[in-house]
Motif scaffolding. Sequence first.
Motif, PDB file in Angstrom:
ATOM      1  N   LEU A 145       3.696   0.404  -0.748  1.00 17.82           N
ATOM      2  CA  LEU A 145       3.786  -0.854  -1.491  1.00 17.82           C
ATOM      3  C   LEU A 145       2.889  -0.840  -2.723  1.00 17.82           C
ATOM      4  O   LEU A 145       3.272  -1.335  -3.785  1.00 17.82           O
ATOM      5  N   SER A 146       1.692  -0.264  -2.600  1.00 19.96           N
ATOM      6  CA  SER A 146       0.745  -0.300  -3.721  1.00 19.96           C
ATOM      7  C   SER A 146       1.043   0.752  -4.779  1.00 19.96           C
ATOM      8  O   SER A 146       0.395   0.775  -5.833  1.00 19.96           O
ATOM      9  N   ARG A 147       2.033   1.606  -4.523  1.00 19.09           N
ATOM     10  CA  ARG A 147       2.386   2.615  -5.515  1.00 19.09           C
ATOM     11  C   ARG A 147       2.922   1.974  -6.796  1.00 19.09           C
ATOM     12  O   ARG A 147       2.746   2.510  -7.901  1.00 19.09           O
ATOM     13  N   THR A 148       3.571   0.816  -6.656  1.00 16.03           N
ATOM     14  CA  THR A 148       4.106   0.091  -7.807  1.00 16.03           C
ATOM     15  C   THR A 148       3.360  -1.228  -7.951  1.00 16.03           C
ATOM     16  O   THR A 148       3.323  -2.019  -7.013  1.00 16.03           O
ATOM     17  N   PRO A 149       2.727  -1.516  -9.088  1.00 12.02           N
ATOM     18  CA  PRO A 149       2.021  -2.782  -9.258  1.00 12.02           C
ATOM     19  C   PRO A 149       2.960  -3.966  -9.034  1.00 12.02           C
ATOM     20  O   PRO A 149       4.158  -3.900  -9.330  1.00 12.02           O
ATOM     21  N   GLY A 150       2.414  -5.039  -8.497  1.00  7.23           N
ATOM     22  CA  GLY A 150       3.197  -6.247  -8.264  1.00  7.23           C
ATOM     23  C   GLY A 150       3.646  -6.414  -6.833  1.00  7.23           C
ATOM     24  O   GLY A 150       4.388  -7.358  -6.516  1.00  7.23           O
ATOM     25  N   GLY A 151       3.201  -5.535  -5.935  1.00 11.69           N
ATOM     26  CA  GLY A 151       3.597  -5.644  -4.537  1.00 11.69           C
ATOM     27  C   GLY A 151       3.063  -6.915  -3.882  1.00 11.69           C
ATOM     28  O   GLY A 151       2.001  -7.421  -4.251  1.00 11.69           O
ATOM     29  N   LEU A 152       3.807  -7.408  -2.904  1.00 13.58           N
ATOM     30  CA  LEU A 152       3.455  -8.659  -2.232  1.00 13.58           C
ATOM     31  C   LEU A 152       3.459  -8.449  -0.727  1.00 13.58           C
ATOM     32  O   LEU A 152       4.434  -7.949  -0.161  1.00 13.58           O
ATOM     33  N   VAL A 153       2.380  -8.857  -0.065  1.00 17.13           N
ATOM     34  CA  VAL A 153       2.292  -8.888   1.390  1.00 17.13           C
ATOM     35  C   VAL A 153       2.255 -10.345   1.828  1.00 17.13           C
ATOM     36  O   VAL A 153       1.467 -11.143   1.297  1.00 17.13           O
ATOM     37  N   VAL A 154       3.118 -10.695   2.780  1.00 11.99           N
ATOM     38  CA  VAL A 154       3.139 -12.050   3.330  1.00 11.99           C
ATOM     39  C   VAL A 154       2.862 -11.960   4.825  1.00 11.99           C
ATOM     40  O   VAL A 154       3.626 -11.353   5.573  1.00 11.99           O
ATOM     41  N   GLU A 155       1.757 -12.551   5.247  1.00 11.87           N
ATOM     42  CA  GLU A 155       1.412 -12.641   6.664  1.00 11.87           C
ATOM     43  C   GLU A 155       1.878 -14.011   7.171  1.00 11.87           C
ATOM     44  O   GLU A 155       1.444 -15.041   6.669  1.00 11.87           O
ATOM     45  N   ILE A 156       2.778 -14.011   8.151  1.00 13.54           N
ATOM     46  CA  ILE A 156       3.267 -15.275   8.689  1.00 13.54           C
ATOM     47  C   ILE A 156       2.331 -15.747   9.788  1.00 13.54           C
ATOM     48  O   ILE A 156       2.058 -15.036  10.760  1.00 13.54           O
ATOM     49  N   THR A 157       1.841 -16.972   9.646  1.00 13.75           N
ATOM     50  CA  THR A 157       0.885 -17.540  10.575  1.00 13.75           C
ATOM     51  C   THR A 157       1.396 -18.881  11.080  1.00 13.75           C
ATOM     52  O   THR A 157       2.573 -19.211  10.937  1.00 13.75           O
ATOM     53  N   ASP A 158       0.512 -19.661  11.675  1.00 15.35           N
ATOM     54  CA  ASP A 158       0.851 -21.008  12.137  1.00 15.35           C
ATOM     55  C   ASP A 158      -0.343 -21.900  11.866  1.00 15.35           C
ATOM     56  O   ASP A 158      -1.405 -21.729  12.482  1.00 15.35           O
ATOM     57  N   GLY A 159      -0.185 -22.822  10.918  1.00 16.32           N
ATOM     58  CA  GLY A 159      -1.261 -23.743  10.573  1.00 16.32           C
ATOM     59  C   GLY A 159      -1.905 -23.408   9.245  1.00 16.32           C
ATOM     60  O   GLY A 159      -2.100 -22.233   8.907  1.00 16.32           O
ATOM     61  N   THR A 160      -2.233 -24.420   8.487  1.00 21.50           N
ATOM     62  CA  THR A 160      -2.931 -24.243   7.221  1.00 21.50           C
ATOM     63  C   THR A 160      -4.396 -23.901   7.472  1.00 21.50           C
ATOM     64  O   THR A 160      -4.908 -24.029   8.587  1.00 21.50           O
ATOM     65  N   SER A 161      -5.093 -23.479   6.428  1.00 18.53           N
ATOM     66  CA  SER A 161      -6.524 -23.198   6.560  1.00 18.53           C
ATOM     67  C   SER A 161      -7.286 -24.439   6.987  1.00 18.53           C
ATOM     68  O   SER A 161      -8.201 -24.371   7.828  1.00 18.53           O
TER      69      SER A 161
END
Length: 303
Positions: A145-161
């Motif tokens: 993913l980091s080989r190309t700039p602009g990659g996005l990781v989304v961690e799915i959770t439950d509940g806001t901070s």
Amino acid sequence: MRDSLRGRVALVAGATRGAGRAIAVELGSAGATVYLTGRSTCGNPSEVGRPETIEGTAERVRAAGGHGIPVRVDHLEPEEVRALVQRIDDEQGRLDVLVNDVWGSDHLFEFHRPLWEQSLDNGLRMLRLGIDTHAVTSHSALPLLSRTPGGLVVEITDGTSEYNAAYRSSAGFFFDLVKTAVQRMALAQAEELRPLGGTAVAVTPGWLRSEAMLDHFGVTEENWTDATAPHFCISESPVYVGRAVAALACDPEVGRWSGTTLSSGHLARVYGFTDADGSQPDAWRYIPEVEQAGEPADPTGYR
């Protein structure tokens, strides 16, 4: 957002049902090639024991005009995950979006019970399924993913901070630990990806009308308002969080969110999308202001 992600490649880890399935569909609808993984395949269900499969998700992606590639992967097995990432590299040469949605623990957690009264085996299994899987997947996928700039990781959770700042005693020790750990994982990955031009966020749906939740209340997506739980009126379909993640993936300035936890309701107001029924439910405002405050169930002003 149609065709906004044309030429982009996404991996939705945990795409069999619920949020992961909807996220895969919306990313595909926006033009991405989507690899979708899980343990439930036709004729070979996972321990969850539900009928949904990754092949079924792929069919939905295709029906939405996208390209979905189902791959059976146990994300607790590093060799299987490494093989998956190598396949993506061989076939596509890039990875632009990673969605860590592996969970598979609805049958394990116990409401309203202290730690010492819960099954230790089930609790530790929940930690493995909800935390270890995400770490294993990111460990293998981030170099691509980091080989190309602009990659996005989304961690799915439950509940806001804000909501998770207090201990969620009703859900219990293990559930609370998993969901807050995932938020911290998003923060850590954000810091490590930032110098490489990447972004990581955590995203939470509200009260999700997953397939299992609909079955629990004996309703369908067509008649969900007949459910007996009064505060189910603030619930949202998986389409809502799917559109939230797709909106983030399409945003050229998504880096402004890096390291934060975002809700589907908040992102709907920012990006202007709606749930499948045209509403914009905001569960994480409703829950403390109405449900926990002991007010009568009424979604007016919250959807």
